[in-house]
Structures are given as structure tokens and as C-alpha cells.
Design a protein around this motif. Structure first.
Motif, PDB file in Angstrom:
ATOM      1  N   ARG A  19       9.522  -1.283  14.905  1.00  0.00           N
ATOM      2  CA  ARG A  19       8.175  -0.840  14.123  1.00  0.00           C
ATOM      3  C   ARG A  19       7.898  -1.611  14.101  1.00  0.00           C
ATOM      4  O   ARG A  19       7.239  -3.113  12.998  1.00  0.00           O
ATOM      5  N   LEU A  20       6.836  -1.795  14.634  1.00  0.00           N
ATOM      6  CA  LEU A  20       5.168  -2.601  14.728  1.00  0.00           C
ATOM      7  C   LEU A  20       4.189  -2.762  15.018  1.00  0.00           C
ATOM      8  O   LEU A  20       3.118  -2.012  15.888  1.00  0.00           O
ATOM      9  N   GLU A  21       3.712  -1.268  13.727  1.00  0.00           N
ATOM     10  CA  GLU A  21       2.121  -0.888  13.237  1.00  0.00           C
ATOM     11  C   GLU A  21       1.339  -1.339  12.082  1.00  0.00           C
ATOM     12  O   GLU A  21       2.058  -1.868  11.384  1.00  0.00           O
ATOM     13  N   THR A  22       0.340  -1.840  12.314  1.00  0.00           N
ATOM     14  CA  THR A  22      -0.473  -2.214  11.657  1.00  0.00           C
ATOM     15  C   THR A  22      -0.627  -1.875  10.444  1.00  0.00           C
ATOM     16  O   THR A  22      -0.688  -2.530   9.427  1.00  0.00           O
ATOM     17  N   ASP A  23      -0.278  -0.330   9.660  1.00  0.00           N
ATOM     18  CA  ASP A  23      -0.414  -0.247   9.305  1.00  0.00           C
ATOM     19  C   ASP A  23       0.881  -0.062   8.177  1.00  0.00           C
ATOM     20  O   ASP A  23       1.234   1.243   7.415  1.00  0.00           O
ATOM     21  N   SER A 168       6.960  -6.978  28.227  1.00  0.00           N
ATOM     22  CA  SER A 168       6.326  -6.799  26.915  1.00  0.00           C
ATOM     23  C   SER A 168       5.464  -6.879  25.368  1.00  0.00           C
ATOM     24  O   SER A 168       7.126  -6.787  24.765  1.00  0.00           O
ATOM     25  N   THR A 169       4.641  -6.266  25.020  1.00  0.00           N
ATOM     26  CA  THR A 169       4.489  -6.439  23.343  1.00  0.00           C
ATOM     27  C   THR A 169       4.530  -4.774  23.559  1.00  0.00           C
ATOM     28  O   THR A 169       4.662  -4.616  22.235  1.00  0.00           O
ATOM     29  N   GLY A 170       4.052  -3.794  24.190  1.00  0.00           N
ATOM     30  CA  GLY A 170       4.185  -2.397  23.791  1.00  0.00           C
ATOM     31  C   GLY A 170       3.317  -2.441  23.789  1.00  0.00           C
ATOM     32  O   GLY A 170       2.470  -1.219  23.661  1.00  0.00           O
ATOM     33  N   LYS A 171       1.883  -3.361  23.615  1.00  0.00           N
ATOM     34  CA  LYS A 171       1.133  -3.251  23.239  1.00  0.00           C
ATOM     35  C   LYS A 171      -0.611  -3.104  24.577  1.00  0.00           C
ATOM     36  O   LYS A 171      -1.609  -3.428  24.007  1.00  0.00           O
ATOM     37  N   VAL A 172       0.034  -3.113  25.068  1.00  0.00           N
ATOM     38  CA  VAL A 172      -0.965  -3.083  26.482  1.00  0.00           C
ATOM     39  C   VAL A 172      -0.900  -2.020  27.326  1.00  0.00           C
ATOM     40  O   VAL A 172       0.204  -1.137  27.196  1.00  0.00           O
ATOM     41  N   PRO A 173      -2.038  -1.377  28.617  1.00  0.00           N
ATOM     42  CA  PRO A 173      -1.899  -0.444  29.273  1.00  0.00           C
ATOM     43  C   PRO A 173      -0.429  -0.298  30.286  1.00  0.00           C
ATOM     44  O   PRO A 173       0.270   0.679  29.990  1.00  0.00           O
ATOM     45  N   VAL A 174       0.215  -1.258  30.478  1.00  0.00           N
ATOM     46  CA  VAL A 174       1.215  -1.632  31.314  1.00  0.00           C
ATOM     47  C   VAL A 174       2.390  -2.784  30.329  1.00  0.00           C
ATOM     48  O   VAL A 174       2.271  -3.524  30.703  1.00  0.00           O
ATOM     49  N   ASN A 175       3.531  -1.923  30.224  1.00  0.00           N
ATOM     50  CA  ASN A 175       4.540  -2.255  29.699  1.00  0.00           C
ATOM     51  C   ASN A 175       5.922  -2.748  30.890  1.00  0.00           C
ATOM     52  O   ASN A 175       5.298  -3.041  32.014  1.00  0.00           O
ATOM     53  N   ALA A 176       6.855  -2.474  30.287  1.00  0.00           N
ATOM     54  CA  ALA A 176       7.793  -2.676  30.802  1.00  0.00           C
ATOM     55  C   ALA A 176       7.964  -1.158  32.725  1.00  0.00           C
ATOM     56  O   ALA A 176       7.337  -0.088  32.536  1.00  0.00           O
ATOM     57  N   THR A 177       8.409  -2.051  33.355  1.00  0.00           N
ATOM     58  CA  THR A 177       8.331  -1.391  34.217  1.00  0.00           C
ATOM     59  C   THR A 177       9.523  -1.620  35.094  1.00  0.00           C
ATOM     60  O   THR A 177      10.302  -3.502  35.794  1.00  0.00           O
ATOM     61  N   PRO A 178      10.335  -1.031  35.986  1.00  0.00           N
ATOM     62  CA  PRO A 178      11.655  -1.938  36.679  1.00  0.00           C
ATOM     63  C   PRO A 178      11.176  -2.846  37.279  1.00  0.00           C
ATOM     64  O   PRO A 178      12.228  -3.941  37.906  1.00  0.00           O
ATOM     65  N   GLU A 179       9.607  -3.006  38.286  1.00  0.00           N
ATOM     66  CA  GLU A 179       9.606  -4.036  39.072  1.00  0.00           C
ATOM     67  C   GLU A 179       9.722  -5.577  38.228  1.00  0.00           C
ATOM     68  O   GLU A 179      10.106  -6.040  38.707  1.00  0.00           O
ATOM     69  N   ALA A 180       9.933  -5.225  37.684  1.00  0.00           N
ATOM     70  CA  ALA A 180       9.279  -6.383  36.452  1.00  0.00           C
ATOM     71  C   ALA A 180      10.347  -6.957  36.312  1.00  0.00           C
ATOM     72  O   ALA A 180      10.637  -8.170  35.699  1.00  0.00           O
ATOM     73  N   ALA A 181      11.136  -5.652  35.386  1.00  0.00           N
ATOM     74  CA  ALA A 181      12.401  -6.158  35.779  1.00  0.00           C
ATOM     75  C   ALA A 181      13.378  -6.566  36.364  1.00  0.00           C
ATOM     76  O   ALA A 181      13.731  -7.667  36.388  1.00  0.00           O
ATOM     77  N   ARG A 182      12.689  -6.455  37.381  1.00  0.00           N
ATOM     78  CA  ARG A 182      13.991  -6.609  38.651  1.00  0.00           C
ATOM     79  C   ARG A 182      13.632  -8.271  38.704  1.00  0.00           C
ATOM     80  O   ARG A 182      14.315  -8.568  38.876  1.00  0.00           O
ATOM     81  N   ILE A 183      12.480  -8.683  38.844  1.00  0.00           N
ATOM     82  CA  ILE A 183      11.592 -10.182  38.813  1.00  0.00           C
ATOM     83  C   ILE A 183      12.214 -10.521  38.115  1.00  0.00           C
ATOM     84  O   ILE A 183      12.635 -12.146  38.105  1.00  0.00           O
ATOM     85  N   LEU A 184      12.520 -10.690  36.855  1.00  0.00           N
ATOM     86  CA  LEU A 184      13.258 -11.296  35.636  1.00  0.00           C
ATOM     87  C   LEU A 184      14.528 -11.585  35.911  1.00  0.00           C
ATOM     88  O   LEU A 184      14.900 -12.579  35.713  1.00  0.00           O
ATOM     89  N   LEU A 185      15.258 -10.609  36.025  1.00  0.00           N
ATOM     90  CA  LEU A 185      16.397 -10.229  36.213  1.00  0.00           C
ATOM     91  C   LEU A 185      16.505 -11.955  37.390  1.00  0.00           C
ATOM     92  O   LEU A 185      18.085 -12.483  37.769  1.00  0.00           O
ATOM     93  N   GLU A 186      16.183 -11.733  38.331  1.00  0.00           N
ATOM     94  CA  GLU A 186      15.974 -12.674  39.598  1.00  0.00           C
ATOM     95  C   GLU A 186      16.310 -14.035  38.867  1.00  0.00           C
ATOM     96  O   GLU A 186      16.783 -14.545  39.458  1.00  0.00           O
ATOM     97  N   ALA A 187      14.833 -13.950  38.140  1.00  0.00           N
ATOM     98  CA  ALA A 187      14.916 -15.317  37.854  1.00  0.00           C
ATOM     99  C   ALA A 187      15.862 -15.978  37.029  1.00  0.00           C
ATOM    100  O   ALA A 187      15.971 -17.242  37.333  1.00  0.00           O
ATOM    101  N   ILE A 188      16.131 -15.077  36.167  1.00  0.00           N
ATOM    102  CA  ILE A 188      17.636 -15.402  35.460  1.00  0.00           C
ATOM    103  C   ILE A 188      18.677 -15.898  36.534  1.00  0.00           C
ATOM    104  O   ILE A 188      19.602 -16.815  36.088  1.00  0.00           O
ATOM    105  N   ARG A 189      19.067 -14.478  37.183  1.00  0.00           N
ATOM    106  CA  ARG A 189      20.071 -15.289  38.018  1.00  0.00           C
ATOM    107  C   ARG A 189      20.156 -16.410  38.457  1.00  0.00           C
ATOM    108  O   ARG A 189      20.868 -17.137  39.278  1.00  0.00           O
ATOM    109  N   ASP A 190      18.745 -16.804  39.622  1.00  0.00           N
ATOM    110  CA  ASP A 190      18.515 -17.770  39.807  1.00  0.00           C
ATOM    111  C   ASP A 190      18.908 -19.246  39.136  1.00  0.00           C
ATOM    112  O   ASP A 190      18.847 -20.888  39.648  1.00  0.00           O
ATOM    113  N   SER A 191      18.010 -18.913  38.419  1.00  0.00           N
ATOM    114  CA  SER A 191      18.297 -19.818  37.582  1.00  0.00           C
ATOM    115  C   SER A 191      19.420 -20.662  37.190  1.00  0.00           C
ATOM    116  O   SER A 191      19.772 -21.595  36.951  1.00  0.00           O
ATOM    117  N   GLY A 192      20.458 -19.442  36.930  1.00  0.00           N
ATOM    118  CA  GLY A 192      22.022 -20.128  36.606  1.00  0.00           C
ATOM    119  C   GLY A 192      22.094 -20.499  35.552  1.00  0.00           C
ATOM    120  O   GLY A 192      23.186 -21.353  34.790  1.00  0.00           O
TER     121      GLY A 192
END
Length: 258
Positions: A19-23, A168-192
Motif C-alpha cells: 500500500r503506497l498511495e500518497t493519500d 520496479s517501484t510500480g510508479k512508472v509506465p513499465v514495471n515488472a516484465t518476464p524479460e526483466a525478471a529473467r535478466i535479474l534471475l540470471e544475474a543472481i545465478r551468475d553471481s554465485g
């Protein structure tokens, strides 16, 4: 394929009910906290503005320790333009008020302009201020847009001490996408490293959740998926999960989404 009922039960425990509404009012936050302890078990956390951390702590007091709902809050939110001193002060105040987890917006505009160092400094300062508390770093992947920039932001955040990468913050036009999630998950995997992933913004249905869970299972393995590693940041998802699980008091699932 895993049934929607099974997906809903798994997803419920992974939700950061937000719940992150200004009011927002104290009554809104108290209502959110009541929703967090569902008849099918608790969500992972509630996520509220810093000024409502103490309200959430009071509202959740007395819950069964076995069904603890954590309290997350946001800093440098939503624009990601505060200086490190301001962010550190905000983190310390939030932790003193009872926050368990900090969701920090990464200075993505600086990265997009070609400057890595503000992100390194900010995440490192936040890491130190958080101590043993969970630090989630919001990369605002929809604004970075390019896969290489998202990977670079992920690498900087991981190297600087993030416990979770968040889309994402949920406050911009494009938020979570499967492609972005894939990149983050691969970065985590590759970091060890032992780093989690939080997909946030625009996830409203059990069917959408199933897509992200399948992605995480393919990249990280199904046993990796737990509240300590994978979260959904959402405000509207819970109603669909409850309806899928058969709660007669919940709104019916949105059939158009299926």
C-alpha cells in the motif's frame, strides 16, 4: 503444468502486500494488515510508507509467531534521487520504528547517463545502515529499458550488498516484465551469491504469478523459491489468489486475464 490452485497457495506466502498511495491513512494500513493474515496463511510481508511503519507494527502485534508478517518500507522512493545521507537517515528511522526490510530505489538515472558510482555508493551506504536487516534494491527496470543496463544495475547492486533485486517501484509506465525478471534471475545465478528477486508492479492474477514462478524455477531451480529468495510486490494480486483458493468473500478472478 502446475494447477492454478497450487500456484495460488505457493504464491500467497511470497507476497509483499503493498500500500503506497500518497493519500494513505492509518485506517488504510490497519486494513492492509488485517488482510495480510489470510484464512489460507499469511503473506510474506506488508510494504508501506515509512510514516506508517509504527502503525503496521501495532496492527500486527500479537500475531502467532509462526505466522509472522514482516514489515517492509521504501526509501529514496519513488524517484531515486535522494543523496546517501538522506537515505541513511531514512533507513535508520524506519528500522527504529520497527521495519524489518528496506526497499531502496537505485539511482537509475545516473546509471542511464553512464555513471556507475552513485549506485555503488548508495547501495553500499544503505547496506551498512541496514545491518542484518533485509535490503531490497529497486532497479526500475522499465526505465533502464536496455538489457545491458539492467544487467549492469543488477551487478552493481549485488556487488554492493543487496539481499534482493527488485524490478520496479510500480510508479512508472513499465514495471515488472518476464524479460526483466529473467535478466535479474540470471544475474543472481551468475553471481554465485545468496541474493533474492522481487518482481513488482502490475502483477494481478494467479496466472501471471505462474509465469514468473516457472521462470524462477527454470533459472534457479524449484527448491530456491521461498520467501527468503522470491517475492511478489503487489496490491491487487491477493484478491485473485484468494478467489482461486476458494475464499467466498474474495472478488471473483478476472476472467479476461485468463
Amino acid at each position: 503444468m502446475t494447477s492454478l490452485h497450487e500456484v495460488a497457495r505457493q504464491t500467497l506466502a511470497l507476497v509483499d502486500l503493498t500500500r503506497l498511495e500518497t493519500d494513505d491513512t492509518e485506517a488504510d494500513i490497519e486494513s492492509l494488515c488485517r488482510k495480510a493474515g489470510t484464512s489460507f496463511g499469511p503473506v510474506a510481508a506488508v510494504c508501506v510508507y515509512p510514516r506508517f511503519v509504527a502503525t503496521a507494527r501495532r496492527a500486527l502485534a500479537g500475531a502467532d509467531p509462526a505466522e509472522e508478517v514482516r514489515i517492509a518500507t521504501v526509501v529514496n522512493f519513488p524517484r531515486g534521487e535522494d543523496d546517501a545521507e538522506t537515505v541513511v537517515e531514512a533507513i535508520r528511522a524506519a528500522l527504529a520504528a520497527g521495519a524489518d526490510e528496506i526497499d531502496l530505489v537505485f539511482p537509475w538515472r545516473e546509471l542511464r547517463a553512464g555513471n556507475d558510482e552513485p549506485g555503488r555508493r548508495l547501495v553500499s551506504a544503505a547496506r551498512e545502515a541496514c545491518g542484518e536487516h533485509v535490503l531490497k534494491v529497486i532497479l526500475e527496470t522499465g526505465e533502464l529499458t536496455e538489457a545491458d543496463l539492467i544487467r549492469r544495475a543488477a551487478r552493481i547492486a549485488i556487488e554492493s550488498g543487496a539481499d534482493f533485486l527488485k524490478t520496479s517501484t510500480g510508479k512508472v509506465p513499465v514495471n515488472a516484465t518476464p524479460e526483466a525478471a529473467r535478466i535479474l534471475l540470471e544475474a543472481i545465478r551468475d553471481s554465485g551469491r545468496d541474493v533474492g528477486c522481487k518482481v513488482s508492479g502490475g502483477i494481478r492474477t494467479t496466472r501471471q504469478a505462474r509465469e514468473y514462478l516457472g521462470l524462477a524455477a527454470r533459472i534457479m531451480g524449484p527448491d530456491w523459491i521461498s520467501p527468503s529468495h522470491f517475492r511478489f510486490g503487489a496490491s491487487g494480486l491477493l484478491d485473485d489468489l484468494m478467489a482461486t483458493l476458494g475464499d467466498s468473500q474474495a472478488p471473483a478472478p478476472d476472467k479476461d486475464a485468463y
